[in-house]
Design an enzyme around this catalytic site. Structure first.
Site, PDB file in Angstrom:
ATOM      1  N   THR A  66      -8.376 -36.019  17.561  1.00 30.74           N
ATOM      2  CA  THR A  66      -9.746 -35.557  17.789  1.00 30.74           C
ATOM      3  C   THR A  66      -9.736 -34.122  18.304  1.00 30.74           C
ATOM      4  OG1 THR A  66     -11.874 -36.174  18.732  1.00 30.74           O
ATOM      5  CG2 THR A  66      -9.951 -36.638  20.095  1.00 30.74           C
ATOM      6  N   LYS A  70      -8.017 -31.291  14.986  1.00 23.47           N
ATOM      7  CA  LYS A  70      -8.147 -31.823  13.621  1.00 23.47           C
ATOM      8  C   LYS A  70      -7.663 -30.850  12.539  1.00 23.47           C
ATOM      9  CE  LYS A  70     -11.954 -35.047  14.461  1.00 23.47           C
ATOM     10  NZ  LYS A  70     -13.214 -35.557  13.922  1.00 23.47           N
ATOM     11  N   ASP A 106     -13.542 -39.932   8.046  1.00 26.56           N
ATOM     12  CA  ASP A 106     -14.972 -39.790   8.358  1.00 26.56           C
ATOM     13  C   ASP A 106     -15.863 -40.079   7.148  1.00 26.56           C
ATOM     14  OD1 ASP A 106     -14.673 -39.229  11.030  1.00 26.56           O
ATOM     15  OD2 ASP A 106     -14.681 -37.058  10.768  1.00 26.56           O
ATOM     16  N   ALA A 136     -18.612 -32.642  10.263  1.00 27.31           N
ATOM     17  CA  ALA A 136     -19.261 -33.905   9.900  1.00 27.31           C
ATOM     18  C   ALA A 136     -20.055 -33.738   8.602  1.00 27.31           C
ATOM     19  CB  ALA A 136     -20.178 -34.362  11.033  1.00 27.31           C
ATOM     20  N   ASN A 156     -29.117 -25.436   7.422  1.00 30.39           N
ATOM     21  CA  ASN A 156     -28.377 -25.102   8.642  1.00 30.39           C
ATOM     22  C   ASN A 156     -28.975 -23.882   9.319  1.00 30.39           C
ATOM     23  OD1 ASN A 156     -26.121 -25.842  10.293  1.00 30.39           O
ATOM     24  ND2 ASN A 156     -25.135 -23.926   9.687  1.00 30.39           N
ATOM     25  N   ARG A 157     -28.875 -23.867  10.663  1.00 27.28           N
ATOM     26  CA  ARG A 157     -29.357 -22.715  11.434  1.00 27.28           C
ATOM     27  C   ARG A 157     -28.688 -21.437  10.923  1.00 27.28           C
ATOM     28  NH1 ARG A 157     -27.742 -22.749  17.668  1.00 27.28           N
ATOM     29  NH2 ARG A 157     -25.705 -23.014  16.672  1.00 27.28           N
ATOM     30  N   THR A 158     -27.352 -21.477  10.817  1.00 21.95           N
ATOM     31  CA  THR A 158     -26.611 -20.317  10.312  1.00 21.95           C
ATOM     32  C   THR A 158     -26.438 -20.506   8.809  1.00 21.95           C
ATOM     33  OG1 THR A 158     -25.426 -20.356  12.407  1.00 21.95           O
ATOM     34  CG2 THR A 158     -24.538 -18.919  10.695  1.00 21.95           C
ATOM     35  N   TYR A 223     -24.669 -40.677  18.200  1.00 22.91           N
ATOM     36  CA  TYR A 223     -24.784 -42.060  18.676  1.00 22.91           C
ATOM     37  C   TYR A 223     -24.939 -42.172  20.191  1.00 22.91           C
ATOM     38  CZ  TYR A 223     -19.771 -41.433  19.357  1.00 22.91           C
ATOM     39  OH  TYR A 223     -18.538 -40.946  19.735  1.00 22.91           O
TER      40      TYR A 223
END
Ligand code: ATR
Length: 286
Positions: A66, A70, A106, A136, A156-158, A223
């Protein structure tokens, strides 16, 4: 005759104290009566190579990887699965004949969570809108392309980061600014939040979803809290909704099978255990 060491696996990260992976894998070890263990191993930045060398020794079959390792893990593995190569990141490692392998579960975890939370979605969903362009988001783009969607729009913001994802994944990908997104939502069969917005301690997502089709599905990777404002709003409007916990649980299963030889089930008992932990202890990472 030498007795083989008990099978072990672990999660490594920095920090790793808050990982819920030991709870999930510990539950499965108990459920299937496996005499093994699953631990936390803190690996500081710069020391992943040393950690990786321990895989395959003394019963340590493999690990979940994690934050922040990664991408480093991807570079350190001798071989990677196709999905890990496409994502450039690894969350599950093991050794086979001396070779260090890396996988990224994932995408599979997201598909498992939709199969569980919105059965039949594979027949219905052709067009998706994904909020966010990080790791993700990439995993979910890969997952949705693998089941044959026609169109995936990244918001997306950017915007440059969204363009990079679109370039990487090809002609079915499109990019929209945050301001354009609400008007486009009427074309989507599924809306997925992959940003950290809506997570406990973060700003709210604040996207207007009233233009979604009545039968559109809404999913969130967040979550904590178990029900984000997005999921709550979607439910109130009558949409099928899928929270982020399912992805966390389903992404864990392939690693367990790889290390301990049994494909574990994501049961309501496991879900309840992790939900109780979230409700009792607050924000953590996978
Ligand atoms: P992960 O690997 O978990 O997906 P990440 O790579 O850090 O995490 O990506 C986080 C995503 O959340 C990005 O899409 C990020 O948007 P930017 O690319 O513009 O940074 C999004 N995000 C995080 N905080 C945000 C905020 N306050 N407003 C809008 N988007 C945000």
């Amino acid at each position: 005759m030498t007795i083989p060491p008990r099978p072990r696996a672990c999660v490594t990260g920095w920090p790793v104290d808050h990982s819920r992976s030991p709870l999930i894998h510990g539950h499965w070890l108990g459920t299937y009566g496996i005499e093994g263990s699953y631990e936390r191993v803190a690996t500081p930045p710069g020391e992943f190579k040393r950690f990786a060398a321990s895989i395959g020794i003394g019963g340590l079959r493999g690990a979940n990887v994690t934050i922040p390792h990664k991408v480093t893990a991807f570079a350190e593995c001798d071989r990677c699965t196709n999905v890990a190569q496409a994502l450039g990141a690894v969350n599950t490692i093991w050794r086979e004949g001396g070779i260090l392998w890396g996988d990224n579960t994932d995408a599979e975890g997201f598909l498992g969570s939709l199969d569980e939370g919105a059965p039949g979605w594979r027949r219905e969903v052709r067009s998706a809108v994904i909020l966010g362009a990080g790791g993700a988001s990439r995993a979910i783009v890969y997952a949705l392309l693998s089941v044959g969607l026609d169109r995936i729009t990244i918001v997306n913001r950017t915007i440059d980061r969204a363009e990079v994802v679109a370039e990487a994944f090809g002609p079915k990908l499109f990019v929209l600014s945050w301001a354009e997104a609400p008007d486009w939502l009427g074309n989507a069969d599924i809306l997925i939040n992959t940003t950290s917005l809506g997570m406990s301690g973060q700003n709210q997502l604040g996207i207007e979803i009233s233009r979604l089709k009545a039968d559109a599905i809404v999913a969130d990777v967040v979550y904590v809290p178990l029900e984000t404002a997005l999921i709550r709003d979607a439910r109130r409007l009558g949409h099928r909704s899928v929270g982020g916990l399912g992805m966390l649980l389903h992404q864990a299963a392939p690693g367990f099978e790889r290390w301990f030889g049994i494909r574990p089930s994501v049961t309501s008992e496991l879900r309840g255990l992790v939900e109780a932990d979230i409700l009792g202890l607050g924000a953590k990472i996978s």
